[in-house]
Design an enzyme around this catalytic site. Structure first.
Site, PDB file in Angstrom:
ATOM      1  N   PRO A  99       0.818  -1.223   0.000  1.00  0.00           N
ATOM      2  CA  PRO A  99       0.000   0.000   0.000  1.00  0.00           C
ATOM      3  C   PRO A  99       0.846   1.265   0.000  1.00  0.00           C
ATOM      4  O   PRO A  99       0.326   2.356  -0.228  1.00  0.00           O
ATOM      5  CB  PRO A  99      -0.821  -0.109   1.288  1.00  0.00           C
ATOM      6  CG  PRO A  99      -0.318  -1.268   2.042  1.00  0.00           C
ATOM      7  CD  PRO A  99       0.595  -2.068   1.180  1.00  0.00           C
ATOM      8  N   GLU A 126       2.986  -7.607   8.678  1.00  0.00           N
ATOM      9  CA  GLU A 126       3.093  -6.159   8.874  1.00  0.00           C
ATOM     10  C   GLU A 126       3.918  -5.498   7.779  1.00  0.00           C
ATOM     11  O   GLU A 126       3.815  -4.311   7.550  1.00  0.00           O
ATOM     12  CB  GLU A 126       3.715  -5.852  10.237  1.00  0.00           C
ATOM     13  CG  GLU A 126       2.778  -6.065  11.391  1.00  0.00           C
ATOM     14  CD  GLU A 126       1.427  -5.401  11.168  1.00  0.00           C
ATOM     15  OE1 GLU A 126       1.393  -4.163  11.118  1.00  0.00           O
ATOM     16  OE2 GLU A 126       0.416  -6.115  11.047  1.00  0.00           O
ATOM     17  N   ARG A 164      -3.700  -8.386 -20.712  1.00  0.00           N
ATOM     18  CA  ARG A 164      -4.683  -8.056 -21.754  1.00  0.00           C
ATOM     19  C   ARG A 164      -4.131  -7.029 -22.751  1.00  0.00           C
ATOM     20  O   ARG A 164      -4.696  -6.851 -23.830  1.00  0.00           O
ATOM     21  CB  ARG A 164      -6.021  -7.629 -21.158  1.00  0.00           C
ATOM     22  CG  ARG A 164      -5.999  -6.361 -20.377  1.00  0.00           C
ATOM     23  CD  ARG A 164      -7.231  -6.260 -19.511  1.00  0.00           C
ATOM     24  NE  ARG A 164      -8.475  -6.430 -20.266  1.00  0.00           N
ATOM     25  CZ  ARG A 164      -8.962  -5.561 -21.131  1.00  0.00           C
ATOM     26  NH1 ARG A 164      -8.305  -4.436 -21.350  1.00  0.00           N
ATOM     27  NH2 ARG A 164     -10.086  -5.781 -21.763  1.00  0.00           N
ATOM     28  N   ASP A 179     -10.639   0.586 -24.445  1.00  0.00           N
ATOM     29  CA  ASP A 179     -10.926   0.433 -23.019  1.00  0.00           C
ATOM     30  C   ASP A 179     -11.030   1.766 -22.309  1.00  0.00           C
ATOM     31  O   ASP A 179     -10.355   2.719 -22.673  1.00  0.00           O
ATOM     32  CB  ASP A 179      -9.747  -0.291 -22.317  1.00  0.00           C
ATOM     33  CG  ASP A 179      -9.800  -1.780 -22.504  1.00  0.00           C
ATOM     34  OD1 ASP A 179     -10.812  -2.280 -22.980  1.00  0.00           O
ATOM     35  OD2 ASP A 179      -8.791  -2.428 -22.158  1.00  0.00           O
TER      36      ASP A 179
END
Ligand code: ADE
Length: 264
Positions: A99, A126, A164, A179
């Site tokens: 993150p 963690e 893709r 897209d």
């Protein structure tokens, strides 16, 4: 393209990678995805991959040694020339899913799709020992501002978005070009048969057979949809003078003048 994925949960990948576009791309040898269990690179009897954080605190930290050894074992296998430090222009990117990484987007997917080889490391617990970040990984990617239990789902998202884009992965290469986000805009609305369903008709222009009109309508719908839902994206989009005027007029009218479907 070869993609090596380092994880503590190799089974998580079986379902998503044995279906649909990723499966087809693998079957056609457009991509070779190799999953490695980080635990296989431990040398102690209990195959320990984590330990308590120095300095105390909650949670466990992934040890550096198994991760370094896994990456170093992959590089000779693939004839990789780069240093384990991640240096060298030709080196495969070694990407940590976390993150704390830079936010994944279509532009990053396009960048990654140009690589011949890619190594993804799925973090857990963690976090990972900081030396992995400092001396092994070349990039850190987050798929959004929320915390997952580990990098596995993020790795699947990245692999899907990248595969893709590989030439031949989709039925028609044009579909990836249209897209959402590929043009910097959200995608225009799609319809299929029947022409009227429960009294709701398909926009007349799409049945007209007039390809120029259809292309113009789709482009306008994409712009209007982007204006409504993700106006920030328009700042980066390449738009003609006429298209900018369409945006101003729509804004001035309080969005009431948008044609046909883009009226949510
Ligand atoms: N690992 C945990 N959360 C993540 C996220 N949002 N993106 C990438 N990897 C993660």
């Amino acid at each position: 393209m070869r993609i090596d994925i380092l994880t503590l949960f190799p089974d998580m990948f079986q379902g998503p990678f044995s279906q649909s576009i990723i499966k087809r791309a693998s079957d056609r040898d457009l991509v070779n995805i190799v999953i490695h269990n980080i635990r296989d690179y431990t040398h102690d009897r209990h195959h320990v991959v984590d330990d308590y954080p120095y300095g105390g605190g909650a949670g466990m930290v992934l040890k550096p040694a198994p991760i370094f050894q896994a990456v170093e074992s992959i590089k000779p296998e693939t004839g990789h020339q780069g240093e384990a430090t991640g240096g060298g222009a030709s080196a495969a990117p070694v990407i940590l899913l976390t993150p704390q990484g830079r936010l994944f987007c279509q532009g990053i997917a396009q960048e990654i799709a140009k690589c011949h080889h890619l190594i993804l490391i799925c973090g857990r617990y963690e976090g990972v020992d900081e030396r992995v970040r400092d001396y092994l990984v070349t990039d850190e990617i987050s798929i959004g501002d929320y915390v997952l239990s580990g990098g596995e789902l993020a790795a699947m998202v990245i692999v899907d978005a990248v595969v893709r884009l590989l030439p031949g992965a989709l039925g028609s290469d044009a579909s990836a070009l249209d897209d959402s986000h590929a043009t910097g805009l959200l995608e225009y609305p799609h319809y299929t048969r029947p022409p009227v369903y429960r009294g709701w008709a398909v926009p007349e222009v799409l049945l007209s057979g007039d390809h120029a009109r259809i292309a113009k309508w789709r482009r306008e719908q994409a712009i209007l949809r982007t204006l409504r839902r993700r106006p920030g994206l328009l700042e980066e989009a390449t738009l003609s003078e006429e298209e900018r005027q369409l945006i101003s007029k729509t804004e001035q009218s309080g969005f009431s003048m948008s044609s046909s479907s883009e009226q949510e």
